[in-house]
Design an enzyme around this catalytic site. Structure first.
Site, PDB file in Angstrom:
ATOM      1  CD  GLU A  74     -20.423   2.279 104.228  1.00  0.00           C
ATOM      2  OE1 GLU A  74     -21.454   2.945 104.447  1.00  0.00           O
ATOM      3  OE2 GLU A  74     -19.300   2.803 104.077  1.00  0.00           O
ATOM      4  CG  HIS A 143     -26.546   7.537  96.017  1.00  0.00           C
ATOM      5  ND1 HIS A 143     -25.839   8.489  95.344  1.00  0.00           N
ATOM      6  CD2 HIS A 143     -26.108   7.548  97.296  1.00  0.00           C
ATOM      7  CE1 HIS A 143     -24.999   9.073  96.195  1.00  0.00           C
ATOM      8  NE2 HIS A 143     -25.140   8.518  97.375  1.00  0.00           N
TER       9      HIS A 143
END
Length: 344
Positions: A74, A143
């Site tokens: 990322e 998450h």
């Protein structure tokens, strides 16, 4: 499947049922076609058609230079996207989940958000960071976090949070065309949900202005303010309460930053009561900001009771479903908060 907040279509208009996934796909397709500077990058967005099939068919249509698969890094691909934006392109950077954007937060905040200010406007960063945000189902603590308050805290960013298919399409198109860095916080559990899309929203030039909330339901007794998936919960709660004679006004924020506090204030002046609803944690949350802004403004004088927040539980998200359900605001929690605020 039926929902109490489903609005019957107007017979004079051509209304389609469109899922949030398809609305996002339409928006990306139309903007890639409209402006050759727009490109999409992220993990699995090209050959696999996207982890959530948001980019379905776009790689085959636009090729490797416009829809780019990246390594699982990322910080790396967010940095590439920010640099491309500084150089004049208009990247759409997809995070498989915003929980993974923590790997790239230096690029999002220190590089993208602050550059325009630090360069006195000489360097623009027209980039969109998008992907699912907040809790899904059974994906546990790492998450399931809502980053609306995190990114909404940072000057230099615009932050949008859609609920319906029209929200998703109109806000994504507006975000891609905006000259500022925009964080678009979607919700994974909404991707497959169909919403009615008006004839106007089906046009290629349809956009929703960033910074403008929408009143989803008119009411006179209490104001419910929310964003993303909890907007649907608010509408369900309002439908239940209407049977008991309580008319809730439901506001879909749509934009976290800049926040449309004027719409909220006007509603509070009318209803004299306020409940905020969000999936994020309570401390320093979006609801806390709304309550503070109402208290600091003239609408405070119209409140007949303290404003109440309905939020996620102040814990990392458990994995077990029954615990997860108790950590996320449910319809019953909103109904309880409304009755507590109205003292009924």
């Amino acid at each position: 499947f039926p929902r109490p907040w489903r609005v019957p279509p107007c017979p004079a208009a051509r209304v389609l049922q469109v899922t949030v996934r398809d609305a996002l796909n339409q928006a990306l397709d139309e903007e890639l076609e409209r402006d050759e500077r727009v490109f999409l990058l992220g993990e699995e967005v090209a050959q696999y058609d996207g982890a959530y099939k948001i980019s379905r068919g776009l790689w085959k249509k636009y090729g490797d230079k416009r829809v780019i698969d990246t390594p699982i890094s990322e910080m790396g691909f967010a940095g590439i996207a920010v640099g491309a934006a500084m150089a004049g392109l208009r990247p759409v950077c997809e995070f498989m989940t915003f929980n993974f954007s923590m790997q790239a937060i230096d690029q999002v905040i220190n590089s993208a958000a602050k550059t325009c200010y630090m360069s006195a406007g000489a360097i623009g960063v027209p980039i969109v960071f998008r992907g699912p945000n907040g809790a899904s189902a059974g994906v546990a603590a790492q998450h399931s976090q809502c980053f609306a308050a995190w990114y909404g805290h940072c000057p230099g960013l615009k932050v949008v949070s859609p609920w319906s298919a029209e929200d998703a399409k109109g806000l994504l198109k507006a975000s891609i065309r905006d000259d500022n860095p925009v964080v678009m916080l979607e919700n994974e559990l909404l991707y497959g949900v169909p919403f009615e899309m008006s004839e106007q929203a089906q046009l290629k030039d349809f956009i929703i202005p960033i910074g403008k909330a929408k009143i989803e339901r008119q009411g006179t007794h209490i104001t419910l303010v929310s964003h993303s998936r909890p907007v649907g919960h608010c509408l369900e709660a309002a439908a239940v309460l209407a049977k008991e004679g309580v008319e809730c006004e439901v506001i879909n924020l749509r934009t976290i930053r800049p926040m449309d506090i004027e719409t909220v204030e006007a509603s509070v002046v009318k209803t004299n009561h306020l409940v905020t609803v969000e999936g994020g944690w309570p401390q320093f949350g979006v609801g806390a900001e709304i309550c503070a802004r109402i208290m600091e403004g003239s609408a405070f004088n119209y409140l007949d009771a303290p404003a109440v927040r309905v939020t996620g539980a102040d814990v990392p998200m458990p994995y077990a479903k029954i615990l997860e359900d108790n950590c996320i605001p449910q319809v019953k929690d909103i109904i309880f908060a409304v009755k507590k605020t109205l003292n009924i």
